[in-house]
Write an enzyme that holds these catalytic residues in place. Structure first.
Site, PDB file in Angstrom:
ATOM      1  N   HIS A 166       0.839  -1.196   0.000  1.00  0.00           N
ATOM      2  CA  HIS A 166       0.000   0.000   0.000  1.00  0.00           C
ATOM      3  C   HIS A 166       0.874   1.245   0.000  1.00  0.00           C
ATOM      4  O   HIS A 166       1.807   1.351   0.798  1.00  0.00           O
ATOM      5  CB  HIS A 166      -0.904   0.028   1.239  1.00  0.00           C
ATOM      6  CG  HIS A 166      -2.004  -0.976   1.196  1.00  0.00           C
ATOM      7  ND1 HIS A 166      -2.686  -1.405   2.320  1.00  0.00           N
ATOM      8  CD2 HIS A 166      -2.555  -1.661   0.158  1.00  0.00           C
ATOM      9  CE1 HIS A 166      -3.597  -2.286   1.980  1.00  0.00           C
ATOM     10  NE2 HIS A 166      -3.535  -2.462   0.674  1.00  0.00           N
ATOM     11  N   TYR A 179      -8.225  -2.298   8.018  1.00  0.00           N
ATOM     12  CA  TYR A 179      -8.247  -3.593   8.703  1.00  0.00           C
ATOM     13  C   TYR A 179      -8.412  -3.461  10.211  1.00  0.00           C
ATOM     14  O   TYR A 179      -8.752  -4.435  10.880  1.00  0.00           O
ATOM     15  CB  TYR A 179      -6.980  -4.386   8.360  1.00  0.00           C
ATOM     16  CG  TYR A 179      -6.871  -4.675   6.892  1.00  0.00           C
ATOM     17  CD1 TYR A 179      -7.767  -5.544   6.266  1.00  0.00           C
ATOM     18  CD2 TYR A 179      -5.912  -4.044   6.103  1.00  0.00           C
ATOM     19  CE1 TYR A 179      -7.700  -5.786   4.911  1.00  0.00           C
ATOM     20  CE2 TYR A 179      -5.835  -4.287   4.740  1.00  0.00           C
ATOM     21  CZ  TYR A 179      -6.733  -5.154   4.152  1.00  0.00           C
ATOM     22  OH  TYR A 179      -6.674  -5.382   2.795  1.00  0.00           O
TER      23      TYR A 179
END
Length: 345
Positions: A301, A310
Protein backbone atom coordinates in the site's frame (compact mmCIF):
# COMPACT_ATOMS: atom_id res chain seq x y z
CA UNK A 1 -3.68 -13.69 -22.51
CA UNK A 2 -5.83 -10.64 -21.84
CA UNK A 3 -3.12 -9.01 -19.70
CA UNK A 4 -0.74 -8.68 -22.69
CA UNK A 5 -0.84 -5.40 -24.65
CA UNK A 6 -1.96 -6.00 -28.27
CA UNK A 7 0.01 -4.11 -30.95
CA UNK A 8 -1.22 -0.73 -32.23
CA UNK A 9 -0.74 -0.13 -35.97
CA UNK A 10 1.60 2.86 -36.32
CA UNK A 11 -0.32 4.14 -39.34
CA UNK A 12 -3.61 4.28 -37.40
CA UNK A 13 -4.60 7.90 -36.84
CA UNK A 14 -7.87 7.11 -35.10
CA UNK A 15 -8.54 8.73 -31.73
CA UNK A 16 -8.50 5.73 -29.34
CA UNK A 17 -5.41 4.04 -30.90
CA UNK A 18 -3.62 7.41 -30.71
CA UNK A 19 -4.59 7.72 -27.05
CA UNK A 20 -3.34 4.19 -26.35
CA UNK A 21 -0.04 4.98 -28.08
CA UNK A 22 0.39 8.10 -25.93
CA UNK A 23 -0.35 6.16 -22.72
CA UNK A 24 2.27 3.55 -23.61
CA UNK A 25 4.87 6.19 -24.37
CA UNK A 26 4.13 7.66 -20.92
CA UNK A 27 5.13 4.30 -19.37
CA UNK A 28 1.82 3.61 -17.64
CA UNK A 29 0.79 0.05 -16.79
CA UNK A 30 -1.44 -1.89 -19.19
CA UNK A 31 -4.18 -2.10 -16.56
CA UNK A 32 -4.11 1.72 -16.30
CA UNK A 33 -4.34 1.94 -20.09
CA UNK A 34 -7.39 -0.33 -20.09
CA UNK A 35 -9.05 1.69 -17.31
CA UNK A 36 -8.39 5.08 -18.90
CA UNK A 37 -9.61 3.97 -22.32
CA UNK A 38 -12.76 2.51 -20.73
CA UNK A 39 -13.66 5.81 -19.03
CA UNK A 40 -12.80 7.93 -22.06
CA UNK A 41 -15.13 5.80 -24.17
CA UNK A 42 -17.92 6.15 -21.59
CA UNK A 43 -17.37 9.92 -21.53
CA UNK A 44 -17.59 10.11 -25.33
CA UNK A 45 -20.77 8.00 -25.44
CA UNK A 46 -22.31 10.10 -22.65
CA UNK A 47 -21.74 13.17 -24.83
CA UNK A 48 -23.44 11.59 -27.83
CA UNK A 49 -20.20 10.57 -29.61
CA UNK A 50 -18.88 14.12 -29.88
CA UNK A 51 -15.09 14.45 -30.16
CA UNK A 52 -13.43 15.39 -26.83
CA UNK A 53 -11.78 18.40 -28.55
CA UNK A 54 -15.27 19.85 -29.00
CA UNK A 55 -16.05 19.31 -25.32
CA UNK A 56 -14.71 21.07 -22.26
CA UNK A 57 -14.76 21.54 -18.48
CA UNK A 58 -18.55 21.89 -18.26
CA UNK A 59 -19.00 18.56 -20.09
CA UNK A 60 -16.56 16.83 -17.72
CA UNK A 61 -18.45 18.25 -14.73
CA UNK A 62 -21.77 17.07 -16.18
CA UNK A 63 -20.38 13.55 -16.69
CA UNK A 64 -18.95 13.34 -13.15
CA UNK A 65 -22.24 14.61 -11.69
CA UNK A 66 -24.07 11.97 -13.73
CA UNK A 67 -21.87 9.24 -12.21
CA UNK A 68 -22.52 10.50 -8.68
CA UNK A 69 -26.26 11.25 -8.88
CA UNK A 70 -27.66 8.97 -11.58
CA UNK A 71 -25.30 6.00 -11.45
CA UNK A 72 -24.76 6.03 -7.65
CA UNK A 73 -21.09 5.25 -8.10
CA UNK A 74 -18.59 5.23 -5.23
CA UNK A 75 -16.15 8.05 -4.57
CA UNK A 76 -13.28 5.83 -5.77
CA UNK A 77 -15.01 5.10 -9.08
CA UNK A 78 -15.63 8.82 -9.62
CA UNK A 79 -11.96 9.56 -8.84
CA UNK A 80 -10.80 6.97 -11.38
CA UNK A 81 -13.05 8.52 -14.05
CA UNK A 82 -11.70 11.98 -13.15
CA UNK A 83 -8.07 10.78 -13.41
CA UNK A 84 -8.78 9.32 -16.85
CA UNK A 85 -10.30 12.56 -18.12
CA UNK A 86 -7.55 14.71 -16.61
CA UNK A 87 -5.01 12.56 -18.47
CA UNK A 88 -7.06 12.85 -21.66
CA UNK A 89 -7.20 16.63 -21.61
CA UNK A 90 -4.04 17.78 -19.82
CA UNK A 91 -1.53 15.25 -21.12
CA UNK A 92 -2.96 13.94 -24.40
CA UNK A 93 -4.91 16.93 -25.80
CA UNK A 94 -2.86 19.51 -23.84
CA UNK A 95 -5.99 21.40 -22.78
CA UNK A 96 -6.24 22.98 -19.31
CA UNK A 97 -9.35 21.79 -17.43
CA UNK A 98 -8.46 22.90 -13.89
CA UNK A 99 -10.90 24.17 -11.24
CA UNK A 100 -13.60 21.64 -12.03
CA UNK A 101 -16.76 21.92 -9.92
CA UNK A 102 -18.86 18.79 -9.52
CA UNK A 103 -20.81 16.91 -6.87
CA UNK A 104 -18.56 14.38 -5.12
CA UNK A 105 -19.98 10.89 -4.93
CA UNK A 106 -21.05 9.73 -1.49
CA UNK A 107 -18.26 8.17 0.51
CA UNK A 108 -19.31 4.68 1.56
CA UNK A 109 -16.84 2.78 3.66
CA UNK A 110 -17.11 -0.84 2.63
CA UNK A 111 -15.55 -3.20 5.13
CA UNK A 112 -13.52 -5.98 3.49
CA UNK A 113 -14.61 -9.62 3.55
CA UNK A 114 -12.39 -11.47 6.01
CA UNK A 115 -12.38 -15.22 6.66
CA UNK A 116 -11.58 -16.47 10.15
CA UNK A 117 -8.66 -18.86 10.59
CA UNK A 118 -11.10 -21.75 10.95
CA UNK A 119 -12.91 -20.72 7.75
CA UNK A 120 -9.62 -20.48 5.83
CA UNK A 121 -8.65 -23.94 7.05
CA UNK A 122 -12.03 -25.36 6.04
CA UNK A 123 -11.88 -23.77 2.58
CA UNK A 124 -8.35 -25.10 2.03
CA UNK A 125 -9.50 -28.61 2.94
CA UNK A 126 -11.78 -28.53 -0.13
CA UNK A 127 -9.00 -27.52 -2.54
CA UNK A 128 -6.46 -29.80 -4.17
CA UNK A 129 -3.13 -29.51 -5.99
CA UNK A 130 -2.05 -26.22 -7.54
CA UNK A 131 -5.34 -24.48 -6.68
CA UNK A 132 -4.77 -25.15 -2.99
CA UNK A 133 -1.22 -23.82 -3.23
CA UNK A 134 -2.48 -20.68 -4.99
CA UNK A 135 -4.95 -19.90 -2.20
CA UNK A 136 -2.34 -20.73 0.44
CA UNK A 137 0.00 -18.19 -1.15
CA UNK A 138 -2.65 -15.46 -1.25
CA UNK A 139 -3.44 -16.06 2.42
CA UNK A 140 0.14 -16.75 3.52
CA UNK A 141 1.82 -13.90 1.61
CA UNK A 142 -0.91 -11.31 1.07
CA UNK A 143 -0.76 -11.53 -2.74
CA UNK A 144 -3.41 -10.11 -5.03
CA UNK A 145 -4.84 -12.64 -7.51
CA UNK A 146 -3.15 -10.93 -10.49
CA UNK A 147 0.17 -10.81 -8.61
CA UNK A 148 -0.08 -14.50 -7.76
CA UNK A 149 -0.77 -15.61 -11.32
CA UNK A 150 2.00 -13.37 -12.71
CA UNK A 151 4.68 -15.02 -10.55
CA UNK A 152 7.63 -16.53 -12.44
CA UNK A 153 9.84 -19.36 -11.17
CA UNK A 154 12.65 -16.84 -10.50
CA UNK A 155 10.38 -14.79 -8.17
CA UNK A 156 10.48 -17.50 -5.48
CA UNK A 157 13.67 -16.99 -3.46
CA UNK A 158 14.12 -19.91 -1.08
CA UNK A 159 17.45 -18.52 0.15
CA UNK A 160 16.08 -15.22 1.51
CA UNK A 161 12.55 -16.55 2.19
CA UNK A 162 11.10 -13.84 -0.05
CA UNK A 163 8.57 -13.68 -2.85
CA UNK A 164 9.33 -10.94 -5.38
CA UNK A 165 6.23 -9.22 -6.74
CA UNK A 166 7.00 -7.60 -10.09
CA UNK A 167 4.83 -4.84 -11.52
CA UNK A 168 2.12 -5.01 -8.85
CA UNK A 169 -0.66 -2.45 -8.48
CA UNK A 170 0.66 0.94 -9.57
CA UNK A 171 3.35 -0.92 -11.57
CA UNK A 172 5.45 -1.19 -8.39
CA UNK A 173 7.80 -3.98 -7.30
CA UNK A 174 7.96 -5.26 -3.73
CA UNK A 175 8.87 -8.29 -1.65
CA UNK A 176 6.67 -10.23 0.71
CA UNK A 177 7.17 -13.21 2.99
CA UNK A 178 7.59 -16.79 1.78
CA UNK A 179 5.73 -19.08 4.23
CA UNK A 180 8.09 -21.88 5.29
CA UNK A 181 5.24 -24.38 5.42
CA UNK A 182 4.72 -23.92 1.67
CA UNK A 183 8.34 -24.59 0.64
CA UNK A 184 7.84 -28.34 -0.14
CA UNK A 185 4.70 -27.63 -2.21
CA UNK A 186 6.46 -24.80 -4.08
CA UNK A 187 9.42 -27.05 -4.85
CA UNK A 188 7.04 -29.67 -6.25
CA UNK A 189 5.26 -27.00 -8.33
CA UNK A 190 8.56 -25.77 -9.79
CA UNK A 191 9.51 -29.35 -10.63
CA UNK A 192 6.16 -29.73 -12.45
CA UNK A 193 6.82 -26.48 -14.38
CA UNK A 194 10.28 -27.79 -15.28
CA UNK A 195 8.84 -31.00 -16.76
CA UNK A 196 6.04 -29.16 -18.58
CA UNK A 197 8.51 -26.63 -20.01
CA UNK A 198 10.81 -29.41 -21.23
CA UNK A 199 7.84 -30.99 -23.01
CA UNK A 200 6.89 -27.63 -24.57
CA UNK A 201 10.44 -27.17 -25.87
CA UNK A 202 10.34 -30.65 -27.37
CA UNK A 203 7.01 -29.82 -29.04
CA UNK A 204 8.42 -26.62 -30.56
CA UNK A 205 6.99 -24.16 -28.03
CA UNK A 206 8.51 -22.99 -24.73
CA UNK A 207 8.96 -19.25 -25.34
CA UNK A 208 7.10 -17.35 -22.62
CA UNK A 209 5.79 -13.76 -22.79
CA UNK A 210 8.29 -11.15 -21.54
CA UNK A 211 7.13 -7.67 -20.52
CA UNK A 212 8.22 -4.35 -22.03
CA UNK A 213 11.60 -4.44 -23.83
CA UNK A 214 12.95 -7.54 -22.06
CA UNK A 215 12.30 -9.71 -25.10
CA UNK A 216 14.70 -7.61 -27.17
CA UNK A 217 17.22 -7.10 -24.35
CA UNK A 218 17.39 -10.75 -23.28
CA UNK A 219 16.33 -12.84 -26.31
CA UNK A 220 17.31 -16.14 -24.68
CA UNK A 221 15.33 -15.48 -21.47
CA UNK A 222 11.97 -16.33 -23.05
CA UNK A 223 12.73 -20.07 -23.17
CA UNK A 224 14.62 -20.32 -19.85
CA UNK A 225 13.02 -22.08 -16.88
CA UNK A 226 13.53 -19.06 -14.60
CA UNK A 227 11.11 -16.92 -16.63
CA UNK A 228 8.35 -19.53 -16.90
CA UNK A 229 5.14 -18.84 -15.01
CA UNK A 230 4.84 -20.57 -11.65
CA UNK A 231 1.22 -21.47 -12.44
CA UNK A 232 1.08 -22.12 -16.20
CA UNK A 233 -2.09 -22.49 -18.22
CA UNK A 234 -3.18 -25.98 -19.26
CA UNK A 235 -2.95 -25.10 -22.97
CA UNK A 236 -0.79 -23.00 -25.28
CA UNK A 237 -2.35 -20.08 -27.14
CA UNK A 238 -1.47 -17.29 -29.60
CA UNK A 239 0.27 -14.20 -28.21
CA UNK A 240 -1.91 -11.16 -29.13
CA UNK A 241 1.21 -9.16 -29.96
CA UNK A 242 2.92 -11.55 -32.33
CA UNK A 243 0.61 -14.51 -32.89
CA UNK A 244 3.34 -16.85 -31.60
CA UNK A 245 1.95 -19.91 -29.80
CA UNK A 246 3.12 -19.93 -26.19
CA UNK A 247 1.98 -21.01 -22.73
CA UNK A 248 0.70 -18.15 -20.56
CA UNK A 249 -0.28 -18.26 -16.89
CA UNK A 250 -3.52 -19.69 -15.50
CA UNK A 251 -6.54 -17.48 -16.19
CA UNK A 252 -8.05 -15.83 -13.06
CA UNK A 253 -11.54 -17.17 -13.85
CA UNK A 254 -10.26 -20.74 -13.43
CA UNK A 255 -9.05 -19.94 -9.90
CA UNK A 256 -12.22 -17.99 -9.07
CA UNK A 257 -14.35 -21.01 -10.00
CA UNK A 258 -12.36 -23.29 -7.68
CA UNK A 259 -12.64 -20.79 -4.81
CA UNK A 260 -16.42 -20.52 -5.22
CA UNK A 261 -16.79 -24.30 -5.07
CA UNK A 262 -14.53 -24.60 -2.02
CA UNK A 263 -16.30 -21.82 -0.10
CA UNK A 264 -19.68 -23.41 -0.79
CA UNK A 265 -18.43 -26.89 0.16
CA UNK A 266 -16.97 -25.48 3.40
CA UNK A 267 -20.35 -23.98 4.33
CA UNK A 268 -18.84 -20.50 4.73
CA UNK A 269 -21.62 -17.90 4.52
CA UNK A 270 -19.47 -15.10 3.15
CA UNK A 271 -18.77 -13.96 -0.43
CA UNK A 272 -16.35 -16.23 -2.29
CA UNK A 273 -13.62 -13.81 -3.29
CA UNK A 274 -9.96 -14.43 -4.08
CA UNK A 275 -9.15 -11.00 -2.64
CA UNK A 276 -10.68 -12.02 0.71
CA UNK A 277 -7.59 -14.15 1.41
CA UNK A 278 -5.39 -11.06 1.11
CA UNK A 279 -7.76 -9.23 3.48
CA UNK A 280 -7.57 -12.18 5.88
CA UNK A 281 -3.74 -12.14 5.72
CA UNK A 282 -3.65 -8.48 6.79
CA UNK A 283 -6.32 -8.84 9.49
CA UNK A 284 -4.75 -11.91 11.09
CA UNK A 285 -1.32 -10.24 11.15
CA UNK A 286 -2.90 -7.25 12.92
CA UNK A 287 -4.56 -9.58 15.42
CA UNK A 288 -1.17 -11.20 16.05
CA UNK A 289 0.23 -7.83 17.13
CA UNK A 290 2.20 -6.75 14.04
CA UNK A 291 2.26 -3.00 13.43
CA UNK A 292 0.45 -1.28 10.56
CA UNK A 293 3.66 -0.05 8.90
CA UNK A 294 4.97 -3.61 8.52
CA UNK A 295 1.65 -4.82 7.13
CA UNK A 296 1.53 -1.81 4.78
CA UNK A 297 4.92 -2.76 3.29
CA UNK A 298 3.95 -6.42 2.89
CA UNK A 299 0.72 -5.47 1.12
CA UNK A 300 2.37 -2.80 -1.04
CA UNK A 301 0.00 0.00 0.00
CA UNK A 302 1.34 3.46 -0.88
CA UNK A 303 -0.87 5.10 1.78
CA UNK A 304 -1.16 3.91 5.39
CA UNK A 305 -4.83 4.96 5.43
CA UNK A 306 -5.56 2.09 3.02
CA UNK A 307 -4.07 -0.38 5.51
CA UNK A 308 -5.99 1.16 8.42
CA UNK A 309 -9.27 -0.29 7.10
CA UNK A 310 -8.25 -3.59 8.70
CA UNK A 311 -8.41 -2.07 12.18
CA UNK A 312 -12.20 -2.01 11.71
CA UNK A 313 -12.51 -5.76 11.16
CA UNK A 314 -9.81 -7.10 13.49
CA UNK A 315 -11.14 -9.64 16.01
CA UNK A 316 -10.87 -7.69 19.24
CA UNK A 317 -14.38 -8.09 20.58
CA UNK A 318 -15.89 -4.86 19.30
CA UNK A 319 -12.69 -2.75 19.36
CA UNK A 320 -11.59 -4.34 22.63
CA UNK A 321 -14.82 -3.51 24.51
CA UNK A 322 -16.58 -6.30 26.41
CA UNK A 323 -20.31 -6.29 25.77
CA UNK A 324 -22.47 -5.86 28.91
CA UNK A 325 -24.39 -8.94 27.75
CA UNK A 326 -21.22 -11.00 28.19
CA UNK A 327 -20.93 -9.85 31.84
CA UNK A 328 -24.33 -11.28 32.76
CA UNK A 329 -24.73 -14.68 34.32
CA UNK A 330 -26.67 -17.28 32.23
CA UNK A 331 -30.39 -17.26 33.09
CA UNK A 332 -31.06 -20.87 32.18
CA UNK A 333 -33.07 -22.64 29.49
CA UNK A 334 -34.87 -19.50 28.27
CA UNK A 335 -31.79 -18.53 26.25
CA UNK A 336 -31.84 -21.71 24.22
CA UNK A 337 -31.95 -20.73 20.52
CA UNK A 338 -35.22 -22.50 19.69
CA UNK A 339 -36.97 -21.17 22.82
CA UNK A 340 -37.30 -17.75 21.19
CA UNK A 341 -39.64 -19.31 18.66
CA UNK A 342 -41.64 -21.34 21.20
CA UNK A 343 -40.02 -24.58 20.10
CA UNK A 344 -38.55 -27.10 22.54
CA UNK A 345 -34.82 -27.59 22.08
Amino acid sequence: MDDIRPPIPEESGKFIPSLRRHIRKSGLAYRTEQTYVHWVKRYIHFNELRHPKKLGASDIERFLNHLAMNRSCSINTQKIALNALIYLYKRFLEVDVSNLEFTPARQYRRLPTVYSREEVQSILSHLRGAHRLQVELMYGSGLRCAELLSLRVKDIDFGSNNIFVRGGKGNKDRTTMLPQSLVPALERQIEYVKLLHAQDLEDGFGDVYLPDALERKYPSAAHSLAWQYLFPASKVGPDPRSGVLRRHHLHPTALAKQIRRAVQAAGVRKPARAHAFRHSFATHLLEAGYDLRTIQELLGHSDISTTEIYTHVVNRGGKGVLSPMDRMQPLGGISEPMAAYGVAA
